[in-house]
Design a protein around this motif. Sequence first.
Motif, short mmCIF file in Angstrom:
data_model
loop_
_atom_site.label_atom_id
_atom_site.label_comp_id
_atom_site.label_asym_id
_atom_site.label_seq_id
_atom_site.Cartn_x
_atom_site.Cartn_y
_atom_site.Cartn_z
N THR B 16 0.82 -1.20 0.00
CA THR B 16 0.00 0.00 0.00
C THR B 16 0.86 1.25 0.00
OG1 THR B 16 -0.10 -0.19 2.40
CG2 THR B 16 -1.95 -1.09 1.16
N ARG B 17 0.21 2.40 -0.32
CA ARG B 17 0.94 3.67 -0.39
C ARG B 17 1.58 4.01 0.95
NH1 ARG B 17 1.49 7.96 -3.80
NH2 ARG B 17 1.90 9.94 -2.77
N ARG B 18 0.85 3.77 2.03
CA ARG B 18 1.40 4.00 3.35
C ARG B 18 1.07 2.81 4.23
NH1 ARG B 18 -0.32 9.75 3.26
NH2 ARG B 18 -1.94 9.37 4.81
N ALA B 19 2.01 2.45 5.12
CA ALA B 19 1.75 1.33 6.01
C ALA B 19 2.67 1.43 7.21
CB ALA B 19 2.00 0.01 5.29
N PHE B 20 2.20 0.92 8.34
CA PHE B 20 3.02 0.78 9.54
C PHE B 20 3.23 -0.72 9.76
CE2 PHE B 20 0.57 4.78 10.52
CZ PHE B 20 1.63 5.64 10.31
N VAL B 21 4.48 -1.15 9.64
CA VAL B 21 4.80 -2.58 9.72
C VAL B 21 5.51 -2.86 11.04
CG1 VAL B 21 6.02 -4.46 8.58
CG2 VAL B 21 5.13 -2.54 7.22
N ASN B 22 4.97 -3.76 11.82
CA ASN B 22 5.59 -4.14 13.09
C ASN B 22 6.81 -5.01 12.81
OD1 ASN B 22 6.33 -5.17 15.62
ND2 ASN B 22 4.21 -5.23 16.35
N ILE B 23 8.00 -4.51 13.14
CA ILE B 23 9.24 -5.24 12.85
C ILE B 23 9.92 -5.72 14.13
CG2 ILE B 23 9.65 -4.09 10.63
CD1 ILE B 23 11.74 -2.31 12.09
N THR B 24 9.19 -5.70 15.23
CA THR B 24 9.80 -6.07 16.53
C THR B 24 10.36 -7.49 16.50
OG1 THR B 24 8.06 -4.70 17.49
CG2 THR B 24 9.43 -5.99 19.02
N HIS B 47 15.40 5.13 3.83
CA HIS B 47 14.73 6.03 2.90
C HIS B 47 14.34 7.30 3.62
CE1 HIS B 47 14.56 3.71 -0.67
NE2 HIS B 47 14.22 2.65 0.03
N ILE B 48 14.53 8.42 2.97
CA ILE B 48 14.32 9.70 3.64
C ILE B 48 12.85 10.06 3.77
CG2 ILE B 48 16.58 10.68 3.22
CD1 ILE B 48 15.65 11.75 0.62
N THR B 49 11.96 9.27 3.25
CA THR B 49 10.53 9.49 3.51
C THR B 49 9.97 8.45 4.47
OG1 THR B 49 9.98 8.22 1.53
CG2 THR B 49 10.04 10.62 1.32
N ALA B 50 10.76 7.49 4.88
CA ALA B 50 10.28 6.42 5.76
C ALA B 50 10.65 6.72 7.21
CB ALA B 50 10.88 5.09 5.33
N SER B 51 10.00 6.01 8.13
CA SER B 51 10.20 6.23 9.55
C SER B 51 10.44 4.91 10.28
CB SER B 51 8.94 6.84 10.17
OG SER B 51 8.64 8.06 9.57
N VAL B 52 11.15 5.00 11.38
CA VAL B 52 11.16 3.92 12.36
C VAL B 52 10.78 4.56 13.69
CG1 VAL B 52 12.57 2.26 13.62
CG2 VAL B 52 12.84 2.50 11.15
N PHE B 53 9.78 4.01 14.35
CA PHE B 53 9.32 4.58 15.61
C PHE B 53 8.80 3.49 16.53
CE2 PHE B 53 4.68 4.34 15.11
CZ PHE B 53 4.56 4.12 13.75
N ILE B 54 8.64 3.85 17.78
CA ILE B 54 8.17 2.90 18.80
C ILE B 54 6.83 3.39 19.33
CG2 ILE B 54 8.59 2.10 21.16
CD1 ILE B 54 11.57 1.93 20.39
N GLU B 119 5.71 -1.34 24.26
CA GLU B 119 6.59 -0.82 23.21
C GLU B 119 6.80 -1.85 22.08
OE1 GLU B 119 9.60 2.45 24.64
OE2 GLU B 119 9.96 0.65 25.79
N GLN B 120 6.57 -1.41 20.87
CA GLN B 120 6.81 -2.20 19.67
C GLN B 120 7.48 -1.28 18.64
OE1 GLN B 120 5.44 -5.69 19.04
NE2 GLN B 120 5.59 -5.53 21.26
N ILE B 121 8.32 -1.89 17.79
CA ILE B 121 9.03 -1.10 16.79
C ILE B 121 8.30 -1.19 15.45
CG2 ILE B 121 11.23 -0.70 15.62
CD1 ILE B 121 12.61 -2.27 17.85
N PHE B 122 8.07 -0.04 14.84
CA PHE B 122 7.38 0.00 13.55
C PHE B 122 8.23 0.65 12.47
CE2 PHE B 122 4.10 -0.40 16.66
CZ PHE B 122 3.26 -1.34 16.09
N TYR B 123 8.06 0.11 11.28
CA TYR B 123 8.58 0.77 10.08
C TYR B 123 7.41 1.46 9.40
CZ TYR B 123 10.85 1.47 5.59
OH TYR B 123 11.38 2.04 4.46
#
Lengths: 155, 155, 155
Positions: B16-24, B47-54, B119-123
């Motif tokens: 999809t165009r945008r998604a939050f993927v749990n990578i924990t 990627h400079i438009t992507a994020s990693v967050f908790i 806490e979970q890590i997302f891409y």
Amino acid sequence: MIMKSYRKELWFEVPTRRAFVNITRQVEACLRESGVQEGIVLVNAMHITASVFINDDESGLHQDYDRWLEALAPHEPVAQYLHNRTGEDNADAHMKRQIMGREVVVAITKGKLDFGPWEQIFYGSQPHLAPRAISQSGGQPRVPDIARQAFVEKS
Amino acid sequence: MIMKSYRKELWFEVPTRRAFVNITRQVEACLRESGVQEGIVLVNAMHITASVFINDDESGLHQDYDRWLEALAPHEPVAQYLHNRTGEDNADAHMKRQIMGREVVVAITKGKLDFGPWEQIFYGSQPHLAPRAISQSGGQPRVPDIARQAFVEKS
Amino acid sequence: MIMKSYRKELWFEVPTRRAFVNITRQVEACLRESGVQEGIVLVNAMHITASVFINDDESGLHQDYDRWLEALAPHEPVAQYLHNRTGEDNADAHMKRQIMGREVVVAITKGKLDFGPWEQIFYGSQPHLAPRAISQSGGQPRVPDIARQAFVEKS
């Protein structure tokens, strides 16, 4: 085994009220000086209104950031912020800094910044001294603008 | 004493165009591979438009994030952003990424991610290539999406 | 050579719904306990609605932050957020946390936090349990609020 911890400050002057300065080459030079091969580097602003962030080196994007930050946290009217009652007029810059971030941590692999294809490190300068303080120093003050800390394992 | 520095890339495709993927789970697997017991792990987007967050793994919350980010930095009209004059249409994604963040640094204690209960890590994936580039590659391109770096002391 | 990795949790109670607590002295005390001279310290919140950030210790500024965050991600109406269908009412706090940040990484130089003149570390507390959970525990629950991890080289 040699363990290394390396620190360097970047000092520079920014002529305009706000600017995004590409400091990637300077961080790379510091990395070469450190001799670090595998590890991480912390790059942070030392001013609480300034930012260090990673994004694209594209002038249109930087103008977009500038306009977007101004919409999210307008400089005017100055009196809308309680912080400005201290005699400063940069409360908005404290808001903008939270969005752009104080620091980045970058992995070092084989002696290089472990970057994706477009990643560049920027210093986001914003007004960090009251006009009074600036005039007291007789012009644009020189202030330490970046601390970086490389921390590494080398076998 | 054994010093360790461990690096691994995660590559994946987001339909999809945008998604939050749990990578924990994937970060935990990498941690086990590394053998690190005490230290830190850096997980960052390349990627400079992507994020990693908790944050929390709750689908309603993720929809809230999506809607909130769209309100703060709307995709349309595309022409409102100077960056989109380069032929890309993802300037808004560069704004959203500043809010969600490029990277997380997590403590490792006794071989585990030292996390609070939720806490979970997302891409956070966002469009990072122009439609032109995507069609040139004959479909959704495979690109490196995460670098992680574990750095640790073990006595 | 002595390698060190040091971890400590800060537990505390915040009486108000939202608060910014200056924890710099406590982090410095932890740093002294660790004996770390050169390295980095990670200070992070363990609650997914809480923040750790570095800025100025000025009460007007903190009120500005509070008002600004409320404008960017209003608490009311609670029903505007899908996350609140889970029975919680703190979806807005999950948004605010993304702006203020989960963690800071600070360089340690000669046994001190390597700070600019105004840098202070704050814990930004926000509601992290539903009213139901709070009342079940018979009052304000004690929860672990900070993990910190110092990681260092000392020759």
